[in-house]
Motif scaffolding. Structure first.
Motif, PDB file in Angstrom:
ATOM      1  N   GLY A 172       0.751  -1.248   0.000  1.00  0.00           N
ATOM      2  CA  GLY A 172       0.000   0.000   0.000  1.00  0.00           C
ATOM      3  C   GLY A 172       0.777   1.291   0.000  1.00  0.00           C
ATOM      4  N   PRO A 173       2.005   1.366   0.560  1.00  0.00           N
ATOM      5  CA  PRO A 173       2.680   2.664   0.616  1.00  0.00           C
ATOM      6  C   PRO A 173       3.166   3.121  -0.751  1.00  0.00           C
ATOM      7  CG  PRO A 173       4.151   0.962   1.395  1.00  0.00           C
ATOM      8  CD  PRO A 173       2.810   0.307   1.187  1.00  0.00           C
ATOM      9  N   SER A 174       3.407   4.427  -0.864  1.00  0.00           N
ATOM     10  CA  SER A 174       3.970   4.995  -2.079  1.00  0.00           C
ATOM     11  C   SER A 174       5.454   5.267  -1.861  1.00  0.00           C
ATOM     12  CB  SER A 174       3.251   6.301  -2.441  1.00  0.00           C
ATOM     13  OG  SER A 174       1.884   6.078  -2.680  1.00  0.00           O
ATOM     14  N   PHE A 175       6.227   5.100  -2.918  1.00  0.00           N
ATOM     15  CA  PHE A 175       7.664   5.373  -2.880  1.00  0.00           C
ATOM     16  C   PHE A 175       7.953   6.507  -3.854  1.00  0.00           C
ATOM     17  CE2 PHE A 175       7.075   1.005  -1.606  1.00  0.00           C
ATOM     18  CZ  PHE A 175       7.912   0.874  -0.508  1.00  0.00           C
ATOM     19  N   VAL A 176       8.666   7.526  -3.381  1.00  0.00           N
ATOM     20  CA  VAL A 176       8.989   8.678  -4.218  1.00  0.00           C
ATOM     21  C   VAL A 176      10.500   8.774  -4.317  1.00  0.00           C
ATOM     22  CG1 VAL A 176       8.642  11.136  -4.592  1.00  0.00           C
ATOM     23  CG2 VAL A 176       6.922   9.822  -3.337  1.00  0.00           C
ATOM     24  N   ASN A 177      11.007   8.655  -5.526  1.00  0.00           N
ATOM     25  CA  ASN A 177      12.449   8.692  -5.758  1.00  0.00           C
ATOM     26  C   ASN A 177      12.894  10.147  -5.891  1.00  0.00           C
ATOM     27  OD1 ASN A 177      15.090   8.310  -6.601  1.00  0.00           O
ATOM     28  ND2 ASN A 177      14.587   6.540  -7.870  1.00  0.00           N
ATOM     29  N   THR A 178      13.892  10.539  -5.120  1.00  0.00           N
ATOM     30  CA  THR A 178      14.371  11.924  -5.212  1.00  0.00           C
ATOM     31  C   THR A 178      15.415  12.111  -6.308  1.00  0.00           C
ATOM     32  OG1 THR A 178      16.009  11.492  -3.489  1.00  0.00           O
ATOM     33  CG2 THR A 178      13.891  12.415  -2.797  1.00  0.00           C
ATOM     34  N   ALA A 179      15.853  11.023  -6.926  1.00  0.00           N
ATOM     35  CA  ALA A 179      16.812  11.134  -8.029  1.00  0.00           C
ATOM     36  C   ALA A 179      16.050  11.428  -9.317  1.00  0.00           C
ATOM     37  CB  ALA A 179      17.625   9.847  -8.167  1.00  0.00           C
ATOM     38  N   GLN A 180      15.446  12.617  -9.374  1.00  0.00           N
ATOM     39  CA  GLN A 180      14.659  13.019 -10.531  1.00  0.00           C
ATOM     40  C   GLN A 180      14.692  14.543 -10.599  1.00  0.00           C
ATOM     41  OE1 GLN A 180      10.348  13.324 -10.063  1.00  0.00           O
ATOM     42  NE2 GLN A 180      10.494  12.021  -8.227  1.00  0.00           N
ATOM     43  N   ALA A 181      14.213  15.089 -11.710  1.00  0.00           N
ATOM     44  CA  ALA A 181      14.243  16.540 -11.898  1.00  0.00           C
ATOM     45  C   ALA A 181      13.468  17.269 -10.807  1.00  0.00           C
ATOM     46  CB  ALA A 181      13.690  16.890 -13.281  1.00  0.00           C
ATOM     47  N   PHE A 182      12.402  16.651 -10.302  1.00  0.00           N
ATOM     48  CA  PHE A 182      11.585  17.281  -9.274  1.00  0.00           C
ATOM     49  C   PHE A 182      12.014  16.863  -7.867  1.00  0.00           C
ATOM     50  CE2 PHE A 182       8.823  17.944 -12.922  1.00  0.00           C
ATOM     51  CZ  PHE A 182       8.341  19.224 -12.680  1.00  0.00           C
ATOM     52  N   GLY A 183      13.201  16.316  -7.741  1.00  0.00           N
ATOM     53  CA  GLY A 183      13.689  15.904  -6.430  1.00  0.00           C
ATOM     54  C   GLY A 183      13.653  17.009  -5.390  1.00  0.00           C
ATOM     55  N   PRO A 184      14.136  18.236  -5.713  1.00  0.00           N
ATOM     56  CA  PRO A 184      14.070  19.319  -4.722  1.00  0.00           C
ATOM     57  C   PRO A 184      12.642  19.616  -4.270  1.00  0.00           C
ATOM     58  CG  PRO A 184      15.615  19.884  -6.456  1.00  0.00           C
ATOM     59  CD  PRO A 184      14.897  18.639  -6.915  1.00  0.00           C
ATOM     60  N   HIS A 185      11.685  19.517  -5.193  1.00  0.00           N
ATOM     61  CA  HIS A 185      10.291  19.768  -4.830  1.00  0.00           C
ATOM     62  C   HIS A 185       9.790  18.695  -3.861  1.00  0.00           C
ATOM     63  CE1 HIS A 185       6.216  21.305  -5.240  1.00  0.00           C
ATOM     64  NE2 HIS A 185       5.786  20.084  -5.514  1.00  0.00           N
ATOM     65  N   VAL A 186      10.207  17.452  -4.088  1.00  0.00           N
ATOM     66  CA  VAL A 186       9.837  16.368  -3.181  1.00  0.00           C
ATOM     67  C   VAL A 186      10.331  16.685  -1.768  1.00  0.00           C
ATOM     68  CG1 VAL A 186      10.189  13.929  -2.638  1.00  0.00           C
ATOM     69  CG2 VAL A 186       9.808  14.639  -5.009  1.00  0.00           C
ATOM     70  N   LEU A 187      11.579  17.138  -1.665  1.00  0.00           N
ATOM     71  CA  LEU A 187      12.136  17.468  -0.350  1.00  0.00           C
ATOM     72  C   LEU A 187      11.380  18.630   0.285  1.00  0.00           C
ATOM     73  CD1 LEU A 187      15.969  17.142  -1.050  1.00  0.00           C
ATOM     74  CD2 LEU A 187      14.392  15.434  -0.124  1.00  0.00           C
ATOM     75  N   TYR A 188      10.969  19.614  -0.524  1.00  0.00           N
ATOM     76  CA  TYR A 188      10.199  20.747  -0.008  1.00  0.00           C
ATOM     77  C   TYR A 188       8.912  20.276   0.662  1.00  0.00           C
ATOM     78  CZ  TYR A 188      12.020  25.382  -1.207  1.00  0.00           C
ATOM     79  OH  TYR A 188      12.714  26.569  -1.220  1.00  0.00           O
ATOM     80  N   MET A 189       8.284  19.266   0.071  1.00  0.00           N
ATOM     81  CA  MET A 189       7.001  18.798   0.586  1.00  0.00           C
ATOM     82  C   MET A 189       7.153  17.922   1.829  1.00  0.00           C
ATOM     83  SD  MET A 189       4.812  20.193  -1.460  1.00  0.00           S
ATOM     84  CE  MET A 189       5.997  21.554  -1.446  1.00  0.00           C
ATOM     85  N   LEU A 190       8.288  17.218   1.933  1.00  0.00           N
ATOM     86  CA  LEU A 190       8.437  16.199   2.965  1.00  0.00           C
ATOM     87  C   LEU A 190       9.357  16.594   4.114  1.00  0.00           C
ATOM     88  CD1 LEU A 190       8.704  13.005   0.734  1.00  0.00           C
ATOM     89  CD2 LEU A 190       6.741  13.753   2.060  1.00  0.00           C
ATOM     90  N   GLU A 191      10.310  17.455   3.867  1.00  0.00           N
ATOM     91  CA  GLU A 191      11.289  17.740   4.913  1.00  0.00           C
ATOM     92  C   GLU A 191      11.043  19.099   5.551  1.00  0.00           C
ATOM     93  OE1 GLU A 191      15.255  17.092   3.485  1.00  0.00           O
ATOM     94  OE2 GLU A 191      15.003  14.927   3.716  1.00  0.00           O
ATOM     95  N   PRO A 192      11.455  19.272   6.810  1.00  0.00           N
ATOM     96  CA  PRO A 192      11.185  20.531   7.508  1.00  0.00           C
ATOM     97  C   PRO A 192      12.021  21.685   6.974  1.00  0.00           C
ATOM     98  CG  PRO A 192      12.535  19.087   8.872  1.00  0.00           C
ATOM     99  CD  PRO A 192      12.108  18.274   7.685  1.00  0.00           C
ATOM    100  N   GLN A 193      11.454  22.881   7.066  1.00  0.00           N
ATOM    101  CA  GLN A 193      12.198  24.099   6.760  1.00  0.00           C
ATOM    102  C   GLN A 193      12.877  24.582   8.054  1.00  0.00           C
ATOM    103  OE1 GLN A 193       8.713  23.936   5.415  1.00  0.00           O
ATOM    104  NE2 GLN A 193       9.882  22.928   3.809  1.00  0.00           N
ATOM    105  N   ASP A 194      14.092  25.026   7.922  1.00  0.00           N
ATOM    106  CA  ASP A 194      14.871  25.507   9.066  1.00  0.00           C
ATOM    107  C   ASP A 194      15.160  26.982   8.840  1.00  0.00           C
ATOM    108  OD1 ASP A 194      16.459  25.888  11.251  1.00  0.00           O
ATOM    109  OD2 ASP A 194      18.148  24.702  10.520  1.00  0.00           O
TER     110      ASP A 194
END
Length: 421
Positions: A5-27
């Motif tokens: 059931g879970p989804s896997f999102v690969n960050t080794a792609q052109a939209f990798g930075p956007h993936v991190l924006y959505m999932l990781e905290p801003q400092d």
């Protein structure tokens, strides 16, 4: 190892930075005009991590891997729900943890089905000849599953009905109100948008079960700032006649007495952000936690000591309370210079209790929280009995821009509780 059931999102792609924006905290850095001076406000939110706001659990895997995965093309659709449990069920159980359970319940109530809220937080739908086909359709469309059981609603279950909901707005428009309106439409809550002149006419309990006041609706004092456009003076004569009935601001002198009467007669009021000012106007034993003794009296903490622009903080939740059913014991909330409370010594005796609170001196999850230690033990959300009604106080922005799916249930629960028979 993960269950299906879970989804896997690969960050080794052109939209990798956007993936991190959505999932990781801003400092956000500590950014001040000068050492020891006031902070420089960010243009918008300092932290917004959508995965936190939406209550999404995820793991960051640093090592590369592969597996028998199916690519998602276009917009993902939720997997279809299922009907499980006993055959020839006399009722069906719905999990309260799902936001779309609210959509399902609204459709069931609209179709005339009997729905009860069980003491353990689940929903129970009594079975009749056309129930199972409708549930199968809902399972396919929404992804919500149903468990067939042989039981009747116990005597202490809450029987639901469609509540009569009014959402405050103001002439010129309130953006927070607009986002909540969109949410009510999305989850199919019947509702009416009301303006201050309608509230001031009184007899609110004859027309509504639930009133919703978003951030900026209820001022701290008459003459104070209110949310919405056109906050300055406006020549009524320049406004077309058909819109003049929408003009006017909530006032302590005229509107609050009508809200008090609505509560005393059994109504439910949901307040968000600065509209929790209503607790003060009603004389409840609730005060601001973000004050200090200065010049011989309590004054708000200066920004040099405390400043939390739009950021994600974590609170402890009493999920045994009906208003918090379906919520985890810890929840991430969008906090945007939001109020935080202290409950007075007579709070319990007067029917006031906390729903969520800050149980650490470092609740920041994403963004910037200068002086966050001042939030330790402060109440973030509370409920209060007023006469035969209930007032809910949500300090954080539980509906902010329709993004924090993780806290929508607090709004939905409050609405359903207002419609309990």
């Amino acid at each position: 190892t993960y269950p299906a059931g879970p989804s896997f999102v690969n960050t080794a792609q052109a939209f990798g930075p956007h993936v991190l924006y959505m999932l990781e905290p801003q400092d956000h850095p500590n950014d001040f005009q000068y050492p020891g001076g006031p902070p420089i406000p960010p243009y918008d939110n300092a932290g917004w991590t959508l995965a936190y706001q939406m209550g999404i659990e995820f793991d960051r895997i640093l090592e590369g891997f592969d597996g028998p995965f199916t690519p998602i093309d276009g917009m993902a659709t939720p997997p279809a729900g299922r009907i499980t449990g006993v055959a020839n069920a006399s009722a069906y159980v719905i999990d309260h943890r799902l936001n779309d359970a609210a959509l399902v319940i609204n459709r069931l109530l609209k179709a005339g089905h009997d729905v009860s809220w069980l003491p353990d937080g689940r929903f129970l739908v009594a079975s009749r000849s056309n129930t199972r086909p409708l549930l199968q359709q809902l399972a396919t469309e929404t992804g919500v599953s149903f468990e067939g059981v042989r039981m009747r609603a116990p005597g202490d279950a809450r029987r639901l009905r469609q509540p009569r909901v009014a959402l405050w707005d103001t002439y010129g428009g309130s953006m927070p109100s607009g986002w909540v309106r969109w949410l009510l439409e999305r989850y199919e809550f019947p509702h009416e948008v009301v303006f201050t002149p309608q509230l001031d006419t009184g007899a609110l309990r004859t027309k509504y079960d639930v009133l919703i006041f978003v951030d900026g609706a209820i001022p701290e004092r008459d003459g104070g700032q209110q949310g919405g456009f056109g906050g300055g003076s406006l020549d009524t004569a320049t406004v077309p006649a058909e819109w003049r009935a929408r003009m006017g601001r909530v006032s302590v002198a005229k509107t609050v007495p009508q809200l008090r009467r609505f509560l005393e007669e059994g109504g439910t009021i949901l307040t968000i952000g600065s509209s929790t000012n209503l607790a003060k106007h009603l004389g409840l034993p609730i005060t601001s936690a973000l004050v200090e003794q200065r010049e011989g009296r309590e004054q708000p903490l200066p920004r040099e000591k405390y400043y939390v622009p739009g950021s994600v903080l974590q609170v402890r939740v009493d999920s045994t309370l009906p208003i918090a059913h379906g919520m985890p014991s810890r929840a991430d909330v969008l906090f945007d210079d939001s109020p935080a409370f202290r409950l007075g010594s007579e709070a319990a005796a007067r029917g006031v209790r906390r729903i969520a609170w800050f149980d650490t001196d470092a609740p920041l999850r994403s963004g910037w929280a200068w002086g966050q230690q001042y939030l330790k033990d402060a109440t973030a959300m509370a409920e209060a009995r007023v006469g035969r009604g209930t007032l809910y106080l949500f300090g954080p922005e539980i509906t902010f821009r329709a993004q924090p799916h993780g806290t929508f249930k607090l709004l939905f629960n409050g609405i359903f509780l207002g419609g309990v028979r």
